[in-house]
Enzyme design. Structure first.
Site, PDB file in Angstrom:
ATOM      1  N   CYS A   6       0.694  -1.102   0.034  1.00 44.01           N
ATOM      2  CA  CYS A   6      -0.020  -0.009   0.139  1.00 44.01           C
ATOM      3  C   CYS A   6       0.961   1.311   0.122  1.00 44.01           C
ATOM      4  O   CYS A   6       0.633   2.279  -0.600  1.00 44.01           O
ATOM      5  CB  CYS A   6      -0.956   0.011   1.365  1.00 44.01           C
ATOM      6  SG  CYS A   6      -2.073   1.429   1.207  1.00 44.01           S
ATOM      7  N   CYS A  62      -6.786  -4.359   6.918  1.00 46.59           N
ATOM      8  CA  CYS A  62      -7.841  -3.536   6.971  1.00 46.59           C
ATOM      9  C   CYS A  62      -8.781  -4.009   6.042  1.00 46.59           C
ATOM     10  O   CYS A  62      -9.901  -3.843   6.376  1.00 46.59           O
ATOM     11  CB  CYS A  62      -7.396  -2.076   6.506  1.00 46.59           C
ATOM     12  SG  CYS A  62      -6.962  -2.116   4.709  1.00 46.59           S
TER      13      CYS A  62
END
Length: 356
Positions: free
Chosen positions: A101, A194
Protein backbone atom coordinates in the site's frame (compact mmCIF):
# COMPACT_ATOMS: atom_id res chain seq x y z
CA UNK A 1 5.87 24.50 1.28
CA UNK A 2 2.48 23.24 0.09
CA UNK A 3 1.97 19.73 1.46
CA UNK A 4 -0.74 17.09 1.42
CA UNK A 5 -1.36 15.30 4.72
CA UNK A 6 -2.68 11.76 4.34
CA UNK A 7 -5.14 11.41 7.25
CA UNK A 8 -6.22 7.86 7.99
CA UNK A 9 -8.48 8.79 10.87
CA UNK A 10 -5.98 7.69 13.50
CA UNK A 11 -3.96 9.60 16.06
CA UNK A 12 -0.61 9.40 14.24
CA UNK A 13 -1.72 10.99 10.97
CA UNK A 14 -3.66 13.69 12.83
CA UNK A 15 -0.65 14.75 14.89
CA UNK A 16 1.60 14.56 11.82
CA UNK A 17 -0.71 16.99 9.99
CA UNK A 18 -0.77 19.32 12.99
CA UNK A 19 3.01 19.33 13.23
CA UNK A 20 3.28 20.14 9.54
CA UNK A 21 1.07 23.19 10.16
CA UNK A 22 3.24 24.19 13.13
CA UNK A 23 6.31 23.94 10.88
CA UNK A 24 4.83 26.66 8.68
CA UNK A 25 3.65 24.54 5.76
CA UNK A 26 0.46 25.14 3.81
CA UNK A 27 -1.31 21.88 4.68
CA UNK A 28 -4.34 20.21 3.12
CA UNK A 29 -5.74 17.03 4.64
CA UNK A 30 -6.94 14.11 2.53
CA UNK A 31 -8.53 10.83 3.55
CA UNK A 32 -8.13 7.90 1.18
CA UNK A 33 -11.35 5.98 0.60
CA UNK A 34 -9.90 2.56 -0.17
CA UNK A 35 -12.93 0.30 0.16
CA UNK A 36 -15.34 -0.43 -2.66
CA UNK A 37 -17.82 -1.29 0.09
CA UNK A 38 -16.81 0.51 3.31
CA UNK A 39 -19.21 -1.58 5.40
CA UNK A 40 -17.22 -4.67 4.47
CA UNK A 41 -14.02 -3.29 5.95
CA UNK A 42 -13.02 -3.45 9.56
CA UNK A 43 -14.68 -1.02 11.94
CA UNK A 44 -14.83 -0.37 15.66
CA UNK A 45 -11.95 2.12 15.72
CA UNK A 46 -9.50 -0.51 14.48
CA UNK A 47 -9.23 0.19 10.78
CA UNK A 48 -8.02 2.87 8.45
CA UNK A 49 -10.47 2.53 5.60
CA UNK A 50 -13.97 2.79 7.08
CA UNK A 51 -16.62 5.50 7.11
CA UNK A 52 -15.89 5.91 10.81
CA UNK A 53 -12.25 6.61 10.02
CA UNK A 54 -13.21 9.19 7.38
CA UNK A 55 -15.35 11.02 9.92
CA UNK A 56 -12.55 10.93 12.50
CA UNK A 57 -10.11 12.34 9.95
CA UNK A 58 -12.52 15.16 9.02
CA UNK A 59 -13.04 16.12 12.67
CA UNK A 60 -9.28 16.18 13.23
CA UNK A 61 -8.79 18.43 10.19
CA UNK A 62 -11.46 20.80 11.56
CA UNK A 63 -9.66 21.02 14.91
CA UNK A 64 -6.30 21.61 13.23
CA UNK A 65 -7.89 24.16 10.92
CA UNK A 66 -6.94 22.81 7.50
CA UNK A 67 -8.95 22.09 4.33
CA UNK A 68 -10.03 18.47 4.05
CA UNK A 69 -11.01 16.22 1.15
CA UNK A 70 -11.76 12.55 0.56
CA UNK A 71 -10.08 10.91 -2.42
CA UNK A 72 -11.64 7.75 -3.82
CA UNK A 73 -8.74 5.36 -4.38
CA UNK A 74 -10.79 2.15 -4.17
CA UNK A 75 -10.07 0.93 -7.70
CA UNK A 76 -6.33 1.56 -7.39
CA UNK A 77 -6.26 -0.15 -3.98
CA UNK A 78 -8.15 -3.19 -5.24
CA UNK A 79 -5.86 -3.61 -8.24
CA UNK A 80 -2.51 -2.84 -6.60
CA UNK A 81 -2.97 -4.20 -3.07
CA UNK A 82 -5.91 -6.60 -2.74
CA UNK A 83 -5.45 -8.42 -6.05
CA UNK A 84 -1.70 -8.57 -5.48
CA UNK A 85 -2.33 -10.02 -2.00
CA UNK A 86 -4.51 -12.79 -3.43
CA UNK A 87 -2.14 -13.53 -6.30
CA UNK A 88 0.86 -13.79 -4.01
CA UNK A 89 -0.85 -16.29 -1.71
CA UNK A 90 -2.00 -18.28 -4.75
CA UNK A 91 1.66 -18.46 -5.82
CA UNK A 92 2.73 -19.82 -2.42
CA UNK A 93 4.17 -16.57 -1.11
CA UNK A 94 3.34 -14.45 1.95
CA UNK A 95 2.85 -10.77 1.00
CA UNK A 96 2.85 -7.72 3.24
CA UNK A 97 -0.14 -5.60 2.13
CA UNK A 98 0.86 -2.54 4.20
CA UNK A 99 4.20 -2.44 2.44
CA UNK A 100 2.49 -2.74 -0.93
CA UNK A 101 0.00 0.00 0.00
CA UNK A 102 2.84 2.39 0.80
CA UNK A 103 4.62 1.53 -2.43
CA UNK A 104 1.67 1.57 -4.82
CA UNK A 105 -0.92 3.85 -3.22
CA UNK A 106 0.37 6.39 -0.68
CA UNK A 107 3.68 7.15 -2.38
CA UNK A 108 2.80 6.42 -5.99
CA UNK A 109 -0.85 7.06 -6.91
CA UNK A 110 -1.42 9.65 -4.17
CA UNK A 111 1.95 11.33 -4.58
CA UNK A 112 1.52 11.51 -8.36
CA UNK A 113 -1.90 13.13 -7.96
CA UNK A 114 -0.59 15.51 -5.30
CA UNK A 115 2.29 16.67 -7.50
CA UNK A 116 -0.08 17.16 -10.42
CA UNK A 117 -2.22 19.40 -8.19
CA UNK A 118 0.76 21.54 -7.21
CA UNK A 119 1.68 20.04 -3.84
CA UNK A 120 5.34 19.71 -2.95
CA UNK A 121 5.23 16.70 -0.63
CA UNK A 122 3.06 14.14 1.15
CA UNK A 123 2.97 14.01 4.97
CA UNK A 124 2.10 10.77 6.77
CA UNK A 125 1.99 9.56 10.36
CA UNK A 126 4.51 6.78 9.91
CA UNK A 127 6.93 6.26 12.78
CA UNK A 128 10.21 6.73 10.92
CA UNK A 129 12.73 9.51 10.45
CA UNK A 130 13.80 11.29 7.30
CA UNK A 131 16.43 13.88 8.08
CA UNK A 132 17.99 16.73 6.09
CA UNK A 133 20.45 14.21 4.64
CA UNK A 134 17.49 12.42 3.01
CA UNK A 135 18.30 9.13 4.74
CA UNK A 136 15.46 7.01 6.09
CA UNK A 137 16.09 6.01 9.69
CA UNK A 138 14.30 4.00 12.33
CA UNK A 139 11.95 5.83 14.70
CA UNK A 140 13.16 6.62 18.20
CA UNK A 141 10.26 4.41 19.33
CA UNK A 142 11.62 1.06 18.20
CA UNK A 143 8.42 -0.74 19.23
CA UNK A 144 6.47 1.38 16.72
CA UNK A 145 9.16 1.76 14.05
CA UNK A 146 7.73 1.53 10.52
CA UNK A 147 10.87 2.02 8.46
CA UNK A 148 10.54 -1.62 7.33
CA UNK A 149 7.32 -0.94 5.41
CA UNK A 150 8.74 2.28 3.95
CA UNK A 151 11.96 0.73 2.67
CA UNK A 152 10.36 -0.01 -0.73
CA UNK A 153 10.19 3.71 -1.53
CA UNK A 154 12.50 5.08 -4.19
CA UNK A 155 14.84 8.00 -3.74
CA UNK A 156 12.44 10.23 -5.71
CA UNK A 157 9.51 9.24 -3.47
CA UNK A 158 11.45 9.80 -0.26
CA UNK A 159 12.47 13.24 -1.51
CA UNK A 160 8.76 14.13 -1.59
CA UNK A 161 7.86 12.54 1.77
CA UNK A 162 7.62 13.94 5.30
CA UNK A 163 7.46 11.86 8.50
CA UNK A 164 7.04 14.31 11.41
CA UNK A 165 6.64 11.67 14.14
CA UNK A 166 9.97 9.89 13.93
CA UNK A 167 11.49 11.73 16.88
CA UNK A 168 8.60 10.93 19.24
CA UNK A 169 7.33 7.89 21.07
CA UNK A 170 3.75 6.76 20.63
CA UNK A 171 2.98 7.86 24.20
CA UNK A 172 4.22 11.36 23.38
CA UNK A 173 2.09 11.45 20.23
CA UNK A 174 -1.03 10.49 22.18
CA UNK A 175 -0.31 13.06 24.87
CA UNK A 176 0.15 15.76 22.23
CA UNK A 177 -3.10 14.78 20.53
CA UNK A 178 -4.95 15.12 23.82
CA UNK A 179 -3.36 18.51 24.47
CA UNK A 180 -4.46 19.65 21.00
CA UNK A 181 -8.04 18.56 21.66
CA UNK A 182 -8.03 15.82 19.05
CA UNK A 183 -10.74 13.25 19.71
CA UNK A 184 -8.56 10.46 18.29
CA UNK A 185 -6.01 10.79 21.11
CA UNK A 186 -7.10 7.49 22.67
CA UNK A 187 -8.21 5.72 19.50
CA UNK A 188 -6.71 2.20 19.35
CA UNK A 189 -4.07 1.46 16.75
CA UNK A 190 -5.09 -0.49 13.66
CA UNK A 191 -4.08 -4.14 13.55
CA UNK A 192 -4.01 -6.95 11.05
CA UNK A 193 -5.28 -6.40 7.49
CA UNK A 194 -7.75 -3.58 6.92
CA UNK A 195 -9.60 -5.22 4.03
CA UNK A 196 -10.27 -8.49 5.88
CA UNK A 197 -13.11 -7.45 8.17
CA UNK A 198 -13.23 -10.50 10.44
CA UNK A 199 -9.49 -11.20 10.49
CA UNK A 200 -10.00 -14.59 8.79
CA UNK A 201 -7.33 -14.47 6.10
CA UNK A 202 -7.86 -18.09 5.07
CA UNK A 203 -11.61 -17.54 4.68
CA UNK A 204 -11.00 -14.38 2.64
CA UNK A 205 -8.66 -16.23 0.30
CA UNK A 206 -11.05 -19.17 0.01
CA UNK A 207 -13.82 -16.79 -1.12
CA UNK A 208 -11.49 -15.38 -3.78
CA UNK A 209 -9.70 -18.54 -4.89
CA UNK A 210 -12.17 -21.33 -4.12
CA UNK A 211 -11.64 -24.70 -2.49
CA UNK A 212 -8.49 -26.48 -3.68
CA UNK A 213 -8.00 -29.72 -1.71
CA UNK A 214 -4.49 -31.09 -1.49
CA UNK A 215 -2.04 -33.05 0.63
CA UNK A 216 0.18 -32.21 3.57
CA UNK A 217 3.40 -34.22 3.34
CA UNK A 218 6.05 -34.93 5.97
CA UNK A 219 9.46 -33.88 4.64
CA UNK A 220 11.28 -36.47 6.73
CA UNK A 221 9.25 -39.58 5.85
CA UNK A 222 7.55 -38.55 2.61
CA UNK A 223 4.22 -39.69 4.04
CA UNK A 224 0.94 -37.87 3.58
CA UNK A 225 0.04 -36.76 7.10
CA UNK A 226 -2.92 -34.53 6.43
CA UNK A 227 -5.04 -32.70 3.91
CA UNK A 228 -6.03 -29.11 3.27
CA UNK A 229 -8.64 -27.13 1.36
CA UNK A 230 -6.15 -24.72 -0.19
CA UNK A 231 -2.36 -24.36 -0.02
CA UNK A 232 -2.93 -20.59 0.02
CA UNK A 233 -4.07 -20.94 3.64
CA UNK A 234 -0.55 -21.62 4.90
CA UNK A 235 2.66 -19.70 5.36
CA UNK A 236 6.27 -20.72 5.97
CA UNK A 237 6.94 -21.40 9.65
CA UNK A 238 3.30 -21.97 10.54
CA UNK A 239 2.73 -24.45 13.37
CA UNK A 240 -0.90 -24.05 14.43
CA UNK A 241 -3.97 -25.07 12.45
CA UNK A 242 -2.26 -27.83 10.45
CA UNK A 243 -4.73 -30.56 11.55
CA UNK A 244 -2.25 -33.37 10.99
CA UNK A 245 -3.56 -36.93 11.16
CA UNK A 246 -0.52 -38.42 12.89
CA UNK A 247 2.31 -37.13 15.09
CA UNK A 248 5.92 -36.86 13.98
CA UNK A 249 8.06 -39.97 14.63
CA UNK A 250 10.00 -38.09 17.31
CA UNK A 251 6.86 -36.58 18.81
CA UNK A 252 8.03 -33.01 18.21
CA UNK A 253 5.95 -30.23 16.61
CA UNK A 254 6.01 -29.85 12.84
CA UNK A 255 6.02 -26.61 10.89
CA UNK A 256 5.25 -25.58 7.33
CA UNK A 257 8.53 -25.82 5.41
CA UNK A 258 7.37 -25.16 1.86
CA UNK A 259 4.28 -24.56 -0.26
CA UNK A 260 4.14 -25.89 -3.83
CA UNK A 261 1.17 -24.44 -5.73
CA UNK A 262 1.86 -26.53 -8.86
CA UNK A 263 1.15 -29.77 -6.99
CA UNK A 264 -1.00 -28.06 -4.34
CA UNK A 265 1.22 -29.61 -1.67
CA UNK A 266 2.16 -28.29 1.76
CA UNK A 267 5.34 -29.82 3.20
CA UNK A 268 5.88 -29.93 6.96
CA UNK A 269 8.82 -30.91 9.11
CA UNK A 270 10.93 -30.12 12.17
CA UNK A 271 11.79 -26.59 13.28
CA UNK A 272 15.45 -27.15 12.46
CA UNK A 273 14.55 -27.53 8.77
CA UNK A 274 13.29 -23.94 8.74
CA UNK A 275 16.78 -22.55 9.30
CA UNK A 276 18.31 -20.54 6.47
CA UNK A 277 21.64 -18.74 6.23
CA UNK A 278 21.24 -17.20 2.76
CA UNK A 279 18.31 -15.03 1.68
CA UNK A 280 17.83 -13.74 -1.87
CA UNK A 281 15.59 -10.85 -2.88
CA UNK A 282 14.43 -9.58 -6.26
CA UNK A 283 13.55 -6.05 -7.43
CA UNK A 284 16.03 -4.32 -5.10
CA UNK A 285 15.55 -0.66 -4.19
CA UNK A 286 18.69 1.11 -2.90
CA UNK A 287 18.20 4.53 -1.30
CA UNK A 288 20.76 4.83 1.48
CA UNK A 289 23.75 5.90 -0.60
CA UNK A 290 25.68 4.62 -3.61
CA UNK A 291 24.80 1.14 -4.83
CA UNK A 292 27.44 -1.15 -3.31
CA UNK A 293 30.07 -2.48 -5.70
CA UNK A 294 30.99 -5.31 -3.36
CA UNK A 295 29.85 -7.07 -0.19
CA UNK A 296 28.91 -4.85 2.77
CA UNK A 297 28.58 -5.61 6.47
CA UNK A 298 25.13 -4.62 7.70
CA UNK A 299 21.98 -5.84 9.42
CA UNK A 300 18.85 -7.16 7.73
CA UNK A 301 15.26 -7.38 8.89
CA UNK A 302 13.18 -10.17 7.37
CA UNK A 303 9.67 -9.46 8.64
CA UNK A 304 7.73 -6.43 9.83
CA UNK A 305 8.35 -7.08 13.52
CA UNK A 306 11.46 -9.20 13.22
CA UNK A 307 14.77 -8.68 14.97
CA UNK A 308 17.74 -7.31 13.00
CA UNK A 309 20.20 -9.99 11.90
CA UNK A 310 23.90 -9.32 11.17
CA UNK A 311 24.66 -10.13 7.54
CA UNK A 312 26.89 -9.56 4.55
CA UNK A 313 24.87 -8.20 1.62
CA UNK A 314 25.78 -8.11 -2.06
CA UNK A 315 23.96 -7.17 -5.24
CA UNK A 316 24.46 -10.05 -7.68
CA UNK A 317 22.99 -10.12 -11.20
CA UNK A 318 20.24 -7.70 -10.27
CA UNK A 319 19.34 -9.49 -7.04
CA UNK A 320 20.09 -8.78 -3.41
CA UNK A 321 21.85 -11.65 -1.65
CA UNK A 322 22.26 -11.68 2.14
CA UNK A 323 24.58 -14.12 3.88
CA UNK A 324 23.31 -14.24 7.46
CA UNK A 325 25.79 -14.40 10.33
CA UNK A 326 23.54 -16.89 12.13
CA UNK A 327 20.63 -19.06 10.96
CA UNK A 328 17.11 -17.63 11.00
CA UNK A 329 13.87 -19.60 10.95
CA UNK A 330 10.65 -18.96 9.10
CA UNK A 331 11.80 -16.67 6.29
CA UNK A 332 8.86 -16.48 3.89
CA UNK A 333 9.04 -15.65 0.16
CA UNK A 334 6.98 -12.55 -0.57
CA UNK A 335 8.11 -10.67 2.51
CA UNK A 336 10.66 -7.87 2.34
CA UNK A 337 14.32 -8.07 3.24
CA UNK A 338 15.35 -4.62 4.46
CA UNK A 339 19.01 -3.67 4.80
CA UNK A 340 20.09 -1.38 7.64
CA UNK A 341 23.36 0.27 8.58
CA UNK A 342 23.58 0.52 12.37
CA UNK A 343 24.00 4.14 13.44
CA UNK A 344 24.01 5.82 16.87
CA UNK A 345 21.51 8.40 15.57
CA UNK A 346 19.13 5.71 14.34
CA UNK A 347 19.73 2.76 12.06
CA UNK A 348 19.76 3.85 8.40
CA UNK A 349 17.76 2.06 5.71
CA UNK A 350 20.13 1.25 2.86
CA UNK A 351 17.75 -0.69 0.65
CA UNK A 352 15.22 -3.47 0.32
CA UNK A 353 14.09 -6.31 -1.92
CA UNK A 354 11.30 -8.91 -2.06
CA UNK A 355 12.32 -12.30 -0.68
CA UNK A 356 12.32 -15.11 -3.24
Amino acid sequence: MRVLAAMSGGVDSAVAAARAVDAGHDVTGVHLALARNPQAYRSGARGCCTLEDARDARRAADVIGIPFYVWDMAEEFEASVVENFVAEYAAGRTPNPCLRCNEKIKFAAVLDRALALGFDAVVTGHHARLGPDGLLRRSVDLAKDQSYVLAVLTREQLDRAMFPLGDSTKAQVRAEAAARGLAVADKPDSHDICFIADGDTRGFLRARLGEAPGSIVDATTGEVVGSHSGAYGFTIGQRKGLNLSRPAPDGRPRYVLSITPVTNTVTVGPASALEVTTVTGERPVWTGGPVPEGPIECEVQLRAHGEPVPAVVSLVDGRLVAELRHPVRGVAPGQAIVVYRPDPDGDIVLGSATVV
